[in-house]
Scaffold this motif. Structure first.
Motif, mmCIF file in Angstrom:
data_model
loop_
_atom_site.group_PDB
_atom_site.id
_atom_site.type_symbol
_atom_site.label_atom_id
_atom_site.label_comp_id
_atom_site.label_asym_id
_atom_site.label_seq_id
_atom_site.Cartn_x
_atom_site.Cartn_y
_atom_site.Cartn_z
ATOM 1 N N SER A 278 -10.081 47.286 6.524
ATOM 2 C CA SER A 278 -11.196 47.709 7.669
ATOM 3 C C SER A 278 -12.142 46.484 7.484
ATOM 4 O O SER A 278 -13.123 46.258 8.405
ATOM 5 C CB SER A 278 -11.645 48.981 7.774
ATOM 6 N N ARG A 279 -12.192 45.985 6.287
ATOM 7 C CA ARG A 279 -13.379 44.974 6.093
ATOM 8 C C ARG A 279 -13.153 43.621 6.851
ATOM 9 O O ARG A 279 -11.883 43.108 6.649
ATOM 10 C CB ARG A 279 -13.486 44.748 4.452
ATOM 11 N N PRO A 280 -14.157 42.963 7.407
ATOM 12 C CA PRO A 280 -13.763 41.619 7.946
ATOM 13 C C PRO A 280 -13.430 40.599 6.829
ATOM 14 O O PRO A 280 -13.577 40.687 5.731
ATOM 15 C CB PRO A 280 -14.987 41.351 8.409
ATOM 16 N N TYR A 281 -12.738 39.509 7.275
ATOM 17 C CA TYR A 281 -12.281 38.621 6.217
ATOM 18 C C TYR A 281 -13.701 37.957 5.712
ATOM 19 O O TYR A 281 -13.439 37.604 4.381
ATOM 20 C CB TYR A 281 -11.629 37.533 6.912
ATOM 21 N N ARG B 168 -1.488 34.180 6.743
ATOM 22 C CA ARG B 168 -1.754 33.997 5.431
ATOM 23 C C ARG B 168 -3.368 33.318 5.276
ATOM 24 O O ARG B 168 -3.551 32.206 5.866
ATOM 25 C CB ARG B 168 -0.662 32.671 4.767
ATOM 26 N N VAL B 169 -4.010 33.894 4.608
ATOM 27 C CA VAL B 169 -5.434 33.613 4.473
ATOM 28 C C VAL B 169 -5.693 33.410 2.680
ATOM 29 O O VAL B 169 -6.117 34.136 2.335
ATOM 30 C CB VAL B 169 -6.270 34.571 4.956
ATOM 31 N N PRO B 170 -5.647 32.061 2.400
ATOM 32 C CA PRO B 170 -5.799 31.812 1.319
ATOM 33 C C PRO B 170 -7.338 32.008 0.993
ATOM 34 O O PRO B 170 -8.311 31.799 1.434
ATOM 35 C CB PRO B 170 -5.503 30.365 0.866
ATOM 36 N N PRO B 171 -7.600 32.734 -0.351
ATOM 37 C CA PRO B 171 -6.875 33.019 -1.515
ATOM 38 C C PRO B 171 -6.525 34.680 -1.296
ATOM 39 O O PRO B 171 -6.315 35.075 -2.135
ATOM 40 C CB PRO B 171 -7.916 32.768 -2.594
ATOM 41 N N LEU B 172 -6.777 35.180 -0.115
ATOM 42 C CA LEU B 172 -6.701 36.588 -0.013
ATOM 43 C C LEU B 172 -5.279 37.000 0.087
ATOM 44 O O LEU B 172 -5.042 38.432 0.052
ATOM 45 C CB LEU B 172 -7.312 37.115 0.955
ATOM 46 N N GLY B 173 -4.534 36.386 0.522
ATOM 47 C CA GLY B 173 -2.778 36.737 0.771
ATOM 48 C C GLY B 173 -2.571 36.866 2.124
ATOM 49 O O GLY B 173 -3.029 36.148 3.051
ATOM 50 N N ASP B 174 -1.639 37.780 2.493
ATOM 51 C CA ASP B 174 -1.091 37.822 3.888
ATOM 52 C C ASP B 174 -1.497 39.177 4.626
ATOM 53 O O ASP B 174 -1.807 40.090 3.808
ATOM 54 C CB ASP B 174 0.631 38.130 3.598
ATOM 55 N N THR C 134 -31.385 23.000 14.551
ATOM 56 C CA THR C 134 -31.783 24.141 14.739
ATOM 57 C C THR C 134 -31.795 25.052 13.727
ATOM 58 O O THR C 134 -31.983 26.511 14.043
ATOM 59 C CB THR C 134 -31.223 24.899 16.282
ATOM 60 N N GLY C 135 -31.436 24.616 12.469
ATOM 61 C CA GLY C 135 -31.524 25.502 11.166
ATOM 62 C C GLY C 135 -30.399 26.382 10.873
ATOM 63 O O GLY C 135 -30.377 27.103 9.928
ATOM 64 N N ARG C 136 -29.348 26.112 11.523
ATOM 65 C CA ARG C 136 -28.058 27.081 11.173
ATOM 66 C C ARG C 136 -27.235 25.718 10.098
ATOM 67 O O ARG C 136 -27.002 24.771 10.712
ATOM 68 C CB ARG C 136 -27.112 27.172 12.352
ATOM 69 N N THR C 137 -26.374 26.477 9.304
ATOM 70 C CA THR C 137 -25.350 25.634 8.473
ATOM 71 C C THR C 137 -24.351 26.681 8.433
ATOM 72 O O THR C 137 -24.264 27.677 8.803
ATOM 73 C CB THR C 137 -26.311 25.616 6.990
ATOM 74 N N VAL C 138 -23.312 25.988 7.759
ATOM 75 C CA VAL C 138 -21.852 26.628 7.427
ATOM 76 C C VAL C 138 -22.279 27.635 6.538
ATOM 77 O O VAL C 138 -22.718 27.378 5.253
ATOM 78 C CB VAL C 138 -20.841 25.711 7.245
ATOM 79 N N GLN C 139 -21.947 28.824 7.008
ATOM 80 C CA GLN C 139 -22.183 30.071 5.883
ATOM 81 C C GLN C 139 -20.748 30.479 5.496
ATOM 82 O O GLN C 139 -20.898 31.300 4.376
ATOM 83 C CB GLN C 139 -22.840 31.126 6.670
ATOM 84 N N LEU C 140 -19.823 30.210 6.086
ATOM 85 C CA LEU C 140 -18.387 30.530 5.703
ATOM 86 C C LEU C 140 -17.260 29.697 6.223
ATOM 87 O O LEU C 140 -17.568 29.269 7.438
ATOM 88 C CB LEU C 140 -18.060 32.105 5.929
ATOM 89 N N GLU C 141 -16.201 29.278 5.475
ATOM 90 C CA GLU C 141 -15.175 28.712 5.890
ATOM 91 C C GLU C 141 -14.058 29.470 5.668
ATOM 92 O O GLU C 141 -13.941 30.120 4.698
ATOM 93 C CB GLU C 141 -15.045 27.340 5.462
ATOM 94 N N LYS C 142 -13.068 29.500 6.618
ATOM 95 C CA LYS C 142 -11.806 30.301 6.537
ATOM 96 C C LYS C 142 -10.794 29.353 7.006
ATOM 97 O O LYS C 142 -10.680 28.751 8.054
ATOM 98 C CB LYS C 142 -11.899 31.717 7.312
ATOM 99 N N LEU D 116 -13.745 37.227 1.613
ATOM 100 C CA LEU D 116 -13.733 35.984 1.110
ATOM 101 C C LEU D 116 -14.917 35.996 0.280
ATOM 102 O O LEU D 116 -15.020 35.163 -0.852
ATOM 103 C CB LEU D 116 -13.721 35.019 2.126
ATOM 104 N N LYS D 117 -15.982 36.890 0.427
ATOM 105 C CA LYS D 117 -17.146 36.635 -0.506
ATOM 106 C C LYS D 117 -16.935 37.722 -1.691
ATOM 107 O O LYS D 117 -17.884 37.818 -2.516
ATOM 108 C CB LYS D 117 -18.614 37.390 0.464
ATOM 109 N N GLY D 118 -15.809 38.417 -1.725
ATOM 110 C CA GLY D 118 -15.408 39.126 -2.860
ATOM 111 C C GLY D 118 -16.314 40.519 -2.821
ATOM 112 O O GLY D 118 -16.574 41.298 -3.707
#
Length: 194
Positions: free
Chosen positions: A184-187, A139-145, A100-108, A191-193
């Motif tokens: 306050s920013r979401p992961y 722990r969320v690589p590469p963001l830290g803890d 239906t046109g959806r793809t993986v936009q982000l992985e965490k 992750l997108k910088g």
């Protein structure tokens, strides 16, 4: 149920863990791998498929959230209307989403240690019993803890959100962190910088 949560950056993971051990009950550890499916990167109606592995096995969760930020002078929390279900195997859902046109936009990826503790709220809130706070040291690589503190609420009216917000701020301090540590920013943006 409404998920009311606060997320803070952690500089010393061991120190925060020791603080939590003093007043909360450690409930285990797990690893979460999330894939967010959408029609494009800007799609705000993403579906998350989570693979969660712990000592008791692997489970697959499908989640859709409606997010809202709630701010005071000092801090920001998320108030989420979260819809979630488990599936035995996500392959059929992934095929449907892709067809239906959806793809993986982000992985965490998250490595998580969990605690729980009862919470006292400053004003009467219709919880039907003492509310519980869930603490996840992540722990969320590469963001830290990070430390995520969450209280599930049966309602999201302003007085309830304000009471839970105050409780989250107090719990943050009890963990040895300060309002300056709140992220306050979401992961997804981190992750997108952005």
């Amino acid at each position: 149920m409404h998920e009311i949560e606060m997320k803070a950056r952690v500089q010393d993971r061991d120190e925060v863990g020791r603080a939590l051990d003093r007043f909360a009950v450690r409930s285990g550890s797990l690893v979460r791998d999330d894939r967010y499916f959408g029609t494009c990167e800007a799609d705000t109606k993403k579906i998350r498929i989570r693979t969660e592995r712990s000592g008791s096995g692997t489970r697959y969760l499908v989640t859709y959230k409606r997010k809202e930020l709630h701010r005071t002078d000092k801090t920001t929390i998320e108030v989420n209307d979260e819809r979630e279900c488990t599936v035995s195997d996500p392959a059929a859902l992934v095929a449907f989403l892709e067809d239906t046109g959806r793809t993986v936009q982000l992985e965490k990826h998250k490595e998580v240690v969990c605690w729980t503790a009862p919470v006292e709220l400053e004003s009467p809130v219709p919880f039907g019993g003492p509310p519980m706070a869930t603490f996840e040291l992540c722990r969320v690589p590469p963001l830290g803890d990070f430390l995520e503190i969450e209280i599930l609420s049966p309602c999201d009216d302003p007085s309830t959100v304000n009471a839970v917000h105050a409780a989250l701020e107090a719990l943050l301090l009890k963990c040895g962190l300060s309002p300056a540590d709140i992220e306050s920013r979401p992961y997804s943006l981190l992750l997108k910088g952005v």
